[in-house]
Design a protein around this motif. Structure first.
Motif, short mmCIF file in Angstrom:
data_model
loop_
_atom_site.label_atom_id
_atom_site.label_comp_id
_atom_site.label_asym_id
_atom_site.label_seq_id
_atom_site.Cartn_x
_atom_site.Cartn_y
_atom_site.Cartn_z
N THR A 14 3.87 -9.01 9.02
CA THR A 14 2.55 -8.47 9.33
C THR A 14 2.53 -6.96 9.23
O THR A 14 1.65 -6.37 8.59
CB THR A 14 2.14 -8.90 10.75
OG1 THR A 14 2.15 -10.32 10.85
CG2 THR A 14 0.74 -8.38 11.08
N GLY A 18 0.61 -4.50 6.54
CA GLY A 18 -0.29 -3.45 6.97
C GLY A 18 0.11 -2.10 6.40
O GLY A 18 -0.74 -1.33 5.92
N PRO A 38 -4.86 -1.61 5.65
CA PRO A 38 -4.21 -2.72 6.36
C PRO A 38 -5.16 -3.87 6.67
O PRO A 38 -4.76 -5.04 6.59
CB PRO A 38 -3.70 -2.06 7.65
CG PRO A 38 -3.53 -0.63 7.30
CD PRO A 38 -4.64 -0.33 6.34
N CYS A 42 -4.17 -7.53 5.10
CA CYS A 42 -3.83 -8.63 6.01
C CYS A 42 -4.86 -9.75 5.92
O CYS A 42 -4.51 -10.93 6.06
CB CYS A 42 -3.73 -8.11 7.44
SG CYS A 42 -2.28 -7.07 7.72
N THR A 243 -4.35 -3.58 10.84
CA THR A 243 -3.56 -4.80 10.71
C THR A 243 -4.04 -5.89 11.67
O THR A 243 -4.15 -7.07 11.31
CB THR A 243 -2.07 -4.49 10.97
OG1 THR A 243 -1.62 -3.52 10.03
CG2 THR A 243 -1.23 -5.75 10.83
#
Length: 346
Positions: A14, A18, A38, A42, A243
């Motif tokens: 993750t 990002g 990001p 994502c 993110t």
């Protein structure tokens, strides 16, 4: 969704996604690249079925750092414009009601949603609170979650581009001037986190963000601390915020995404158009810059709009005050309307 066994790897994927999104957005000249890159990267992975997750500790630190960044921008000069805020609060309240009503009607008539699902999907903000209310209704929680998350994502992407089209430089990150030294920064972060956790226990919305802003504002106005949050701390916080926005779609069935995305973008379009109308009307009667009012009125996530205020150089106290006011309105308005809906049936 990620399981406890693979959570560290999921978190690493993750954060890597990002970071890559932020770098790519910067290279492509995206507005507010640390936030928009990001979020977009994502979202793409989540829609493709890849589970993403931001650890809670990083999320909490991110909120506090962004709050501190806002507080360092509050100066005595800010209060010279505060006398114009009551009228601005009134315009914001009216815009929230219009967005709420127009969104509900649109989802009812064009998407044929039941009344409770349409109502909860149309609330312009307070996502976690609205999802909590959803559990006590017959509304489609999955659709509500996707529609509301789409609104947050879309406004995070749209607002910087809109501000950029107004001629403002949206590629710069951070605030000008001196930077906070490492020890004052670390101590401030720790104490601001404590204040945020106290506010969280008191059930105050956006508690960690407000904790950071309150502590930073008081210490900077009093002269106890000087300087802005350095870029090496601020930029990762903005990227983590983006993110988190993108990872909201993790674990949602593709069929649900497809069905709800259209409704989500319709709600976003309504919200953005109403926001522009009321922002333009407001600047006809008060001396405030349109981009600042746009960021303050746009019903995105509180934390994401707060981060945007710092990145784009808007008055942080003005933006924060308006988004908190929006949450206060929705805290009372949503249950009131929902209660009437329960009585009147589907």
């Amino acid at each position: 969704m990620a399981t406890p066994g693979n959570e560290p790897l999921t978190a690493l994927l993750t954060l890597t996604t990002g970071a890559a999104g932020a770098v790519l957005a910067f290279l492509l000249g995206f507005p507010a690249p640390a936030l928009t890159g990001p979020a977009l990267a994502c979202t793409i992975l989540c829609v493709a079925g890849v589970p993403l997750h931001v650890p809670h500790i990083l999320r909490n630190v991110c909120f506090v750092v962004i709050g501190m960044s806002m507080g360092t921008g509050v100066t005595p000069e800010v209060y010279e414009t505060a006398r114009q805020w009551p009228l601005s609060f009134l315009f914001l309240a009216l815009s929230v009601c219009v967005i709420f009503a127009a969104g509900t009607v649109t989802l009812r008539r064009l998407w044929r949603q039941d009344r409770q699902t349409a109502l909860l999907s149309s609330v312009p903000g307070h996502l976690s609170y609205i999802l909590g209310l959803s559990t006590d209704t017959r509304g489609d929680i999955a659709s509500i979650s996707v529609i509301q998350s789409t609104r947050v994502l879309a406004l995070t992407l749209i607002v910087p581009f809109a501000v950029s089209m107004m001629g403002y430089d949206t590629t710069q990150m951070g605030l000008p001037g001196a930077k906070m030294a490492l020890i004052p920064l670390a101590v401030s972060l720790l104490l601001a986190m404590c204040i945020g956790l106290i506010l969280h226990r008191l059930r105050i919305p956006a508690a960690l963000l407000l904790g950071g802003m309150i502590f930073s504002t008081v210490t900077h106005l009093s002269g106890l601390v000087v300087g802005h949050v350095p870029l090496w701390a601020a930029i990762p916080a903005f990227a983590i915020m983006g993110t988190m926005i993108g990872s909201r779609f993790s674990g949602v069935a593709f069929k649900t995404l497809v069905r709800a995305f259209g409704a989500g973008f319709a709600i976003t379009l309504i919200a953005f158009l109403v926001t522009i109308i009321f922002a333009v009307l407001l600047i006809q009667v008060v001396d405030l810059p349109l981009p600042q009012v746009l960021i303050a009125f746009a019903p995105g996530g509180v934390e994401s709009m707060a981060a945007m205020a710092v990145i784009l150089g808007a008055d942080p106290s003005f933006v924060a005050a308006h988004h908190v006011w929006r949450l206060v309105i929705l805290t009372f308005l949503a249950p009131l309307v929902l209660g009437r809906t329960k009585k009147s049936g589907p």
